[in-house]
Structures are given as C-alpha cells and as structure tokens.
Design a protein around this motif. Structure first.
Motif, PDB file in Angstrom:
ATOM      1  N   LYS A 200     -53.552  42.696 -25.997  1.00 51.59           N
ATOM      2  CA  LYS A 200     -53.834  41.260 -25.927  1.00 51.59           C
ATOM      3  C   LYS A 200     -53.421  40.619 -24.600  1.00 51.59           C
ATOM      4  O   LYS A 200     -53.954  39.609 -24.206  1.00 51.59           O
ATOM      5  CB  LYS A 200     -53.170  40.549 -27.102  1.00 51.59           C
ATOM      6  N   PHE A 201     -52.457  41.186 -23.945  1.00 53.84           N
ATOM      7  CA  PHE A 201     -52.053  40.714 -22.608  1.00 53.84           C
ATOM      8  C   PHE A 201     -51.779  39.216 -22.546  1.00 53.84           C
ATOM      9  O   PHE A 201     -52.361  38.497 -21.730  1.00 53.84           O
ATOM     10  CB  PHE A 201     -53.100  41.121 -21.549  1.00 53.84           C
ATOM     11  N   CYS A 202     -50.885  38.738 -23.387  1.00 53.91           N
ATOM     12  CA  CYS A 202     -50.368  37.374 -23.214  1.00 53.91           C
ATOM     13  C   CYS A 202     -49.709  37.353 -21.825  1.00 53.91           C
ATOM     14  O   CYS A 202     -49.062  38.332 -21.433  1.00 53.91           O
ATOM     15  CB  CYS A 202     -49.332  37.055 -24.281  1.00 53.91           C
ATOM     16  N   THR A 203     -49.848  36.248 -21.111  1.00 55.09           N
ATOM     17  CA  THR A 203     -49.466  36.275 -19.689  1.00 55.09           C
ATOM     18  C   THR A 203     -47.948  36.380 -19.459  1.00 55.09           C
ATOM     19  O   THR A 203     -47.513  36.650 -18.352  1.00 55.09           O
ATOM     20  CB  THR A 203     -49.992  35.015 -18.969  1.00 55.09           C
ATOM     21  N   PHE A 204     -47.153  36.150 -20.526  1.00 54.07           N
ATOM     22  CA  PHE A 204     -45.690  36.209 -20.362  1.00 54.07           C
ATOM     23  C   PHE A 204     -45.109  37.578 -20.722  1.00 54.07           C
ATOM     24  O   PHE A 204     -43.934  37.829 -20.500  1.00 54.07           O
ATOM     25  CB  PHE A 204     -45.007  35.141 -21.240  1.00 54.07           C
ATOM     26  N   CYS A 205     -45.901  38.470 -21.304  1.00 56.98           N
ATOM     27  CA  CYS A 205     -45.338  39.578 -22.089  1.00 56.98           C
ATOM     28  C   CYS A 205     -45.462  40.950 -21.433  1.00 56.98           C
ATOM     29  O   CYS A 205     -46.511  41.312 -20.888  1.00 56.98           O
ATOM     30  CB  CYS A 205     -46.033  39.582 -23.447  1.00 56.98           C
ATOM     31  N   VAL A 206     -44.389  41.752 -21.541  1.00 57.02           N
ATOM     32  CA  VAL A 206     -44.385  43.098 -20.938  1.00 57.02           C
ATOM     33  C   VAL A 206     -44.897  44.184 -21.890  1.00 57.02           C
ATOM     34  O   VAL A 206     -45.128  45.316 -21.458  1.00 57.02           O
ATOM     35  CB  VAL A 206     -42.958  43.531 -20.480  1.00 57.02           C
ATOM     36  N   VAL A 207     -45.052  43.844 -23.172  1.00 60.30           N
ATOM     37  CA  VAL A 207     -45.350  44.896 -24.160  1.00 60.30           C
ATOM     38  C   VAL A 207     -46.575  45.751 -23.800  1.00 60.30           C
ATOM     39  O   VAL A 207     -46.513  46.981 -23.891  1.00 60.30           O
ATOM     40  CB  VAL A 207     -45.467  44.290 -25.586  1.00 60.30           C
ATOM     41  N   PRO A 208     -47.696  45.158 -23.360  1.00 62.74           N
ATOM     42  CA  PRO A 208     -48.850  46.020 -23.049  1.00 62.74           C
ATOM     43  C   PRO A 208     -48.542  47.041 -21.951  1.00 62.74           C
ATOM     44  O   PRO A 208     -49.186  48.087 -21.889  1.00 62.74           O
ATOM     45  CB  PRO A 208     -49.920  45.019 -22.585  1.00 62.74           C
ATOM     46  N   TYR A 209     -47.558  46.730 -21.098  1.00 61.41           N
ATOM     47  CA  TYR A 209     -47.219  47.659 -20.012  1.00 61.41           C
ATOM     48  C   TYR A 209     -46.186  48.696 -20.460  1.00 61.41           C
ATOM     49  O   TYR A 209     -46.206  49.835 -20.004  1.00 61.41           O
ATOM     50  CB  TYR A 209     -46.674  46.887 -18.797  1.00 61.41           C
TER      51      TYR A 209
ATOM     52  N   GLY B  16     -45.324  46.767 -36.318  1.00 62.23           N
ATOM     53  CA  GLY B  16     -46.199  47.005 -35.172  1.00 62.23           C
ATOM     54  C   GLY B  16     -46.159  45.764 -34.308  1.00 62.23           C
ATOM     55  O   GLY B  16     -45.890  44.675 -34.813  1.00 62.23           O
ATOM     56  N   GLN B  17     -46.424  45.915 -33.004  1.00 63.48           N
ATOM     57  CA  GLN B  17     -46.437  44.730 -32.136  1.00 63.48           C
ATOM     58  C   GLN B  17     -47.514  43.747 -32.568  1.00 63.48           C
ATOM     59  O   GLN B  17     -47.392  42.552 -32.385  1.00 63.48           O
ATOM     60  CB  GLN B  17     -46.664  45.125 -30.672  1.00 63.48           C
ATOM     61  N   ASN B  18     -48.588  44.301 -33.125  1.00 62.51           N
ATOM     62  CA  ASN B  18     -49.690  43.490 -33.662  1.00 62.51           C
ATOM     63  C   ASN B  18     -50.098  44.106 -34.977  1.00 62.51           C
ATOM     64  O   ASN B  18     -51.194  44.635 -35.109  1.00 62.51           O
ATOM     65  CB  ASN B  18     -50.901  43.556 -32.733  1.00 62.51           C
TER      66      ASN B  18
END
Ligand code: SAM
Ligand code: SF4
Length: 461
Positions: free
Chosen positions: A168-177, A209-211
């Motif tokens: 989802k790449f919320c602009t504040f979040c490191v989780v996708p990386y 899960g994160q999502n």
C-alpha cells in the motif's frame, strides 16, 4: 553428546515480531537450543527489532550495548555468547549494524529466519554474517512447528501470522520496505498450525498480518480465499473457541468479512481499524487510499451487524503539513466514532519514505501537544467504555496467574483485561465473570462459573 545450548529471543515492536520470535525459537529447538526467558544464561541472544519509528530503531543500539557487556562477562568466564540482530532494523540497516556494533555476530532479515540453524552454526565458527536477501523459498513452510511443551508454556491465546508485507505504500511507513511485498500463507498451512495449537491447549487465535484483511491465500479448493472464508474454516477447528484478527486496513473491509461478524460466535466483537487522521487532505497526503467518509461507512457497516462491536484505531499526529484544523478533524472523528482504545504516535520521519522529504514538517513541541490532547480524549472514551461494563456478566478466557495470590487474569470478548479470584486449574477455561469494579486499565470481577479446560487438564498443565 554436546551440551544443550540456550537461546533468548527479545522482541520489540508489533505482534508479528512476537510471533516471529516464537517461530525462531521453534526452528532452533531441533538444532539443540532450548528457549530461556533470561539473557543471563543464554549462549545465543536474538534481538528481534522494530523500525517503525525512530525511537524504536534507536532502542536496538542501546540493547546491543547491554548484551555486549554480557558477552564480555561470558568471555571472561570462558563462555561464548553469540549476538544476533533480526527483524525490521536488521532488514533495513544490514551491514551498517555490524559496522556500528562490532559485538554483533549475525544480522538476519525478516524473511530468512528459517535459515537460522545454519547461520548460527557458521557464526559459531567465527564468521560474521549478514543475510537480508529476500529468499525465493517459502519461509513459513521451512520454519519448524512448535513443540507441545512450547505451546503450553506460551499460554492459551496465540498469534498466527497469515499475511505478511504490504503493497500500500503509505507515505510515512517503512513496512513495504522492511517486510517486502504482500504475501498470504496457504489455508492448509494455517489450518495445520491452528490444529496443532488447539491440540496443545490453545483456545484463542489472533490472525495477524500488516494488512490482515487483504488476505487472499490459496484455499482448500484451489481458489483464493478471503479472510472471511478463512475465519469460517478456522471456526470449525475443535478446541478453538475464539478468533480475532489484526491489523486491518479500512479499504479492505469486505462484505464477507463483515458478514462473518454476524455469523460466527467464535469471532470476537472487537476490531482494530487504523485511520491515522480524520482530515481528508492528510489522508490523501498519506496515500491512505481512503477518505474519512469511507472509514465512517466501514464502521457503520460493522456496527449494523454487531451493535456491541468495540473499536480501536491508530493515529499519527504531526504528519507534515498537519494544521490545527486538520488535527481538529481527527478529534472530531474520534468523538463521532467512540473508541474502546487506541494507539497514537507522533509522526516520525523514516529514511527512504516519501513523507520524510515533505516540506512543512511539524515542530516537535506541536506534535507533543497534539498527542497529549488526543490521548486525553482516547483515555476518556476508554474509561467510559469500561465503566459501561460495571455489574455485567461476561465470558472471560482465563489466561494466566495475576499479581495477587489466587488471582487469574483473562480477556473479555472486547479485549479488556479482567482480574478474578479463581483456581489455577481454571486457566484455559472460558468463565462467566460478573464485573464488580472498573479500574483504569482493567476490569475486576467475581467468578460465577467455569468449566474445566479439558485439553490442558489432559496434558497435565
Ligand atoms: N498496517 C497497519 C495500517 O495500515 O494501519 C499498521 C502498520 S504499522 C506497523 C502500525 C502503526 O504505526 C500505524 O498504524 C501507524 O499509526 C504507526 N506508524 C507507522 N509509521 C509511522 C511513522 N513514520 N511515524 C509514526 N507512526 C507511524
Ligand atoms: Fe504501513 Fe500503510 Fe502498509 Fe499499514 S497499509 S503497513 S501503514 S504502508
């Protein structure tokens, strides 16, 4: 035969890390490592780290400092203590950790825990290792299952990761990386794990899960199953009386998941649904892909099928460009919904995320002041939510001994901690408890009745 070795895994951050820590210990057990709750007598200390906010990431280095002192003391006694750094800081910083902290022997990324026995063996031979490549093999299939003794030690409520990563790449979040792309585990693998936990005495499962509500793993019929279908399947596992799931995204609150709340008595009436902000302007800047109205509509649909549903959320204050008016929109949303609890954070710029580069970063004092106001409102709501239970009789899953002699602590369907005087043999049973007193963080109650927990009793626990 070689002397059994001990591993201590210290978890930071979210429930996914708690789950991963258990699975790391399970995977090291066949290699001869027994789990220990204290680092003092460990041969291997694993720090399972969190990178979500700057403070969390900084903690790792002070913790490494503490373990380094133990390592030096062990060396003085002629003992070897290995230090491993796992989790999201390991994934994000890799080699940098070894450069900054010379005492660390092994850095292992969040997708490579199944390789721990080989990695630890190499580290024991003197190699310094960084393994943060995302592997092609399925980590979950390769992780060892927990042994019965480990299940019983960990208690009657258990987490099971069913989905990992985020697209989802919320602009504040490191989780996708740090956790990589969104992946769902196959249903059959999850069912086997839940059956095993149930056989060891577990009665409550929280799917994580994160999502988690974006779950779409291959089902038993070969098609992709939704979280709602997975929950319906797990409700059939004998011994599992309670199901929960977290964390959900407002965009993925599908009709069949909401319907499961009406259908399944096992599905507890509590949903954690992060909104982050009540301002549409900020939600767009955060790339949340939902509006305030979408969020409120999801809550209305949930409450239509489960009017008693308790809700919690996550909030970020001081996102770049947040004005007093935006912040008041958030407070107004909280007033409108009425939460049973919430997590709230000051925005923390994370390296490599788009928001860290945005203009109009909010000064620290403003963030702190807004956080205080928001938390005061949440505390008021939490108190009045808890106060509404005075005198009511609830089903409480009794989980572990409390602080006082003869006391047990359990959980209500609404995730409230409940303290009650009850015999130890009642651990693992769902008791009827009348709430006699409401504290700031938990309820106190009187035991009305309970049935023995047959599986734990049979296991002699
Ligand atoms: N996937 C979930 C979601 O979409 O809401 C939450 C994942 S995150 C591990 C947990 C919470 O940490 C988020 O909901 C958010 O409130 C908070 N968080 C994430 N990045 C943050 C940051 N850079 N600064 C402050 N809080 C942050
Ligand atoms: Fe992070 Fe957003 Fe993904 Fe949640 S949905 S894990 S907040 S990027």
């Amino acid at each position: 035969m070689s002397k059994p070795r001990k591993v201590h895994v210290k978890s930071f951050g979210c429930q996914m890390n708690v789950y991963d820590s258990h699975r790391m210990a399970d995977t090291l057990a066949p290699a001869g490592f027994a789990e220990t709750t204290s680092p003092d007598d460990a041969d291997l200390v694993i720090l399972n780290t969190c990178h979500i906010r700057e403070k969390a990431a900084q903690k790792v280095y002070s913790e490494i400092g503490r373990v380094r002192v133990m390592k030096e003391a062990a060396a003085a006694e002629g003992r070897r203590l290995l230090i491993a750094v796992a989790g999201c800081v390991a994934q994000a910083e890799g080699e940098e950790i070894i450069r900054r902290a010379g005492a660390v022997d092994l850095v292992v990324g969040s997708q490579n825990y199944h390789r721990l026995p080989q990695l630890v063996a190499r580290a024991a031979d003197g190699e310094r290792i960084v393994d943060t490549e995302f592997p092609v093999e399925d980590k979950f299939a390769a992780l060892a299952a927990p042994q019965r003794a480990a299940i019983q030690r960990r208690g009657v409520a258990s987490f099971v990761t069913v989905q990992e990563g985020c697209d989802k790449f919320c602009t504040f979040c490191v989780v996708p990386y740090t956790r990589g792309a969104e992946v769902s585990r196959p249903v059959a693998q999850i069912v086997t794990e839940v059956e095993r936990l149930a056989a060891g005495g577990v009665r409550e499962i929280t799917l994580i899960g994160q999502n988690v509500n974006a779950y779409h793993g291959p089902g038993e019929d070969g098609s992709a199953w939704t979280l709602g279908t997975l929950l319906r399947r797990l409700a059939q596992v004998p011994g599992i009386d309670r199901l929960r799931y977290t964390t959900s995204h407002p965009r993925d609150m599908a009709d069949d998941l909401i319907a499961a709340h009406a259908e399944l008595p096992e599905l507890m009436p509590y949903v954690h649904l992060p909104v982050q902000s009540g301002s549409d302007r900020l939600l767009a800047a955060m790339n949340r892909k939902h509006t305030r109205a979408d969020y409120l509509a999801a809550i209305e649909r949930l409450r239509a099928v489960r009017p008693d549903l308790a809700l919690s959320s996550d909030f970020i204050v001081g996102f770049p460009g947040e004005t007093e008016a935006d912040f008041r929109d958030t407070l107004a949303l909280i007033e409108e919904v009425g939460f049973a609890g919430a997590f709230s954070f000051m925005y923390s710029p994370r390296p490599g995320t788009p928001a860290a580069e945005m203009a109009d970063q909010v000064p620290q004092e403003e963030k702190a002041e807004r956080l205080q106001r928001l938390q005061a409102l949440i505390v008021r709501q939490q108190r009045s939510f808890n106060a509404s239970f005075a005198g009511r009789t609830l089903d409480v899953l009794l989980e572990k001994p409390g602080k006082l002699t003869g006391q047990l602590v359990g959980k209500s369907p609404y995730l409230q901690a409940v303290q009650v005087m009850a015999p130890r043999s009642a651990i693992g049973s769902i008791a009827r408890v009348t709430v006699t007193e409401v504290g700031s963080n938990s309820l106190f109650g009187a035991l009305v009745e309970y049935n023995d927990a047959p599986q734990l009793a049979a296991a002699g626990a």
